[in-house]
Scaffold this motif. Sequence first.
Motif, mmCIF file in Angstrom:
data_model
loop_
_atom_site.group_PDB
_atom_site.id
_atom_site.type_symbol
_atom_site.label_atom_id
_atom_site.label_comp_id
_atom_site.label_asym_id
_atom_site.label_seq_id
_atom_site.Cartn_x
_atom_site.Cartn_y
_atom_site.Cartn_z
ATOM 1 N N PHE A 170 -1.329 45.336 -24.127
ATOM 2 C CA PHE A 170 -2.204 44.447 -22.985
ATOM 3 C C PHE A 170 -3.396 45.810 -21.900
ATOM 4 N N LYS A 171 -4.060 45.337 -21.683
ATOM 5 C CA LYS A 171 -4.196 45.779 -20.600
ATOM 6 C C LYS A 171 -5.571 44.555 -19.758
ATOM 7 N N LEU A 172 -4.684 44.647 -18.042
ATOM 8 C CA LEU A 172 -5.598 43.792 -17.313
ATOM 9 C C LEU A 172 -6.579 44.487 -16.673
ATOM 10 N N GLY A 173 -7.827 43.378 -16.783
ATOM 11 C CA GLY A 173 -8.857 44.839 -16.245
ATOM 12 C C GLY A 173 -9.195 43.803 -15.254
ATOM 13 N N ALA A 221 -11.567 58.056 -15.959
ATOM 14 C CA ALA A 221 -10.066 57.850 -16.272
ATOM 15 C C ALA A 221 -9.823 56.611 -14.412
ATOM 16 N N GLU A 222 -8.750 56.091 -14.613
ATOM 17 C CA GLU A 222 -8.609 55.356 -13.323
ATOM 18 C C GLU A 222 -6.703 54.675 -13.514
ATOM 19 N N PRO A 223 -6.428 54.956 -11.805
ATOM 20 C CA PRO A 223 -4.706 55.224 -12.299
ATOM 21 C C PRO A 223 -4.626 53.490 -12.303
ATOM 22 N N GLU A 224 -3.056 53.441 -12.878
ATOM 23 C CA GLU A 224 -2.722 52.007 -13.002
ATOM 24 C C GLU A 224 -1.455 52.460 -13.038
ATOM 25 N N ILE A 225 -0.781 50.952 -13.228
ATOM 26 C CA ILE A 225 0.655 50.863 -13.612
ATOM 27 C C ILE A 225 0.874 50.199 -15.070
ATOM 28 N N MET A 284 -2.111 56.248 -16.627
ATOM 29 C CA MET A 284 -3.779 56.229 -16.081
ATOM 30 C C MET A 284 -4.557 55.471 -17.666
ATOM 31 N N GLU A 285 -5.475 54.942 -17.477
ATOM 32 C CA GLU A 285 -6.542 54.496 -17.860
ATOM 33 C C GLU A 285 -7.779 54.824 -18.964
ATOM 34 N N VAL A 286 -8.413 55.555 -19.549
ATOM 35 C CA VAL A 286 -9.712 55.765 -19.821
ATOM 36 C C VAL A 286 -10.845 55.300 -20.680
ATOM 37 N N GLY A 339 -3.789 46.831 -14.516
ATOM 38 C CA GLY A 339 -5.353 47.271 -14.294
ATOM 39 C C GLY A 339 -5.437 48.164 -12.643
ATOM 40 N N ALA A 340 -7.043 48.968 -12.346
ATOM 41 C CA ALA A 340 -6.855 49.874 -12.229
ATOM 42 C C ALA A 340 -6.660 49.596 -10.311
ATOM 43 N N ALA A 341 -6.333 50.846 -9.964
ATOM 44 C CA ALA A 341 -5.970 50.698 -8.328
ATOM 45 C C ALA A 341 -6.848 51.239 -7.354
HETATM 46 MG MG MG Z 1 -7.850 49.685 -16.990
#
Ligand code: MG
Length: 267
Positions: free
Chosen positions: A69-72, A114-118, A146-148, A238-240
């Motif tokens: 899953f991803k959080l946004g 692209a965005e940086p994530e954990i 990273m998420e694309v 989620g992206a930082a």
């Molecule tokens: Mg994201």
Amino acid sequence: MFISINKTMFQYMKQFEKTLASFVDTAAKNVKAIPQLSNEHDFDITTAYRIQALSVEQRLMRSEQLSGFKLGFTSKAKMNQMGLNEVIWGRLTDKMAIKNGGVLVRENFIHPRAEPEIAYKLAKSINKLLSLEEAKAYIEAVAPAMEVIDSRYENFKFSLADVIADNCSSAGYIIGEWHQANKQVNHVEIDLMINDEIVEKGNTNAILGDPMASVVELSKMAEKYNITVSAGDIVLAGAATSAHYIHSGDVVKASFKSMGQVTFTVT
Ligand code: MG
Ligand code: OOG
């Protein structure tokens, strides 16, 4: 009388949801943007999550496997960039995974960012509401990631219901080296680089004050939307920072102080 009206209504709603789910799924499959669903259709958040589930079902029917899953919208940077301010969640599949150091094939995406994530890997299934303290015991490993994202909507513009129906723009993810669950991942500085130029500087504490809070958020969502979150699932926090458009030829890199680097090349 009432019963038959309700049944007809139910069938009508189901068909409506399936139709909208196939719009977003077809857009992703054909790599072709569509107008926002909300331009022509009125639907609420609960319905949007049902549309998401139906569209991901289409992927599973093409042999993709759920991987997590991803959080946004868990950081102010993302909320401000997209003009929305509620935490959302989407589903990840194995087909979205890109190896660290690997290649993203540009023609498979509409307008990728692209965005940086954990990333977290879960040690056990989540079946209750978790506190931040309790969440620790549910984590097997943690990694820089990273998420694309690749909205299926024209110009990357959407309402909250639109983006949820579109599986929260999920399209790709890259996971770096896994660390032990007790690794310090809050207050970690991040540089997002495109072709060695820093395009964003951020910190993991921008993610809900502590990226582990994303696991708490997921436990709330699991209860509210009755989803099964299993051991081994990946959770993207989620992206930082804001997301950046990426183009053919780009080398995209996210560097996390004391956690390592995540990188891929766009062909
Ligand atoms: Mg994201
Ligand atoms: C929606 C997805 C948001 C995040 O990390 O905040 C998201 C989008 O921005 O297209 O993945």
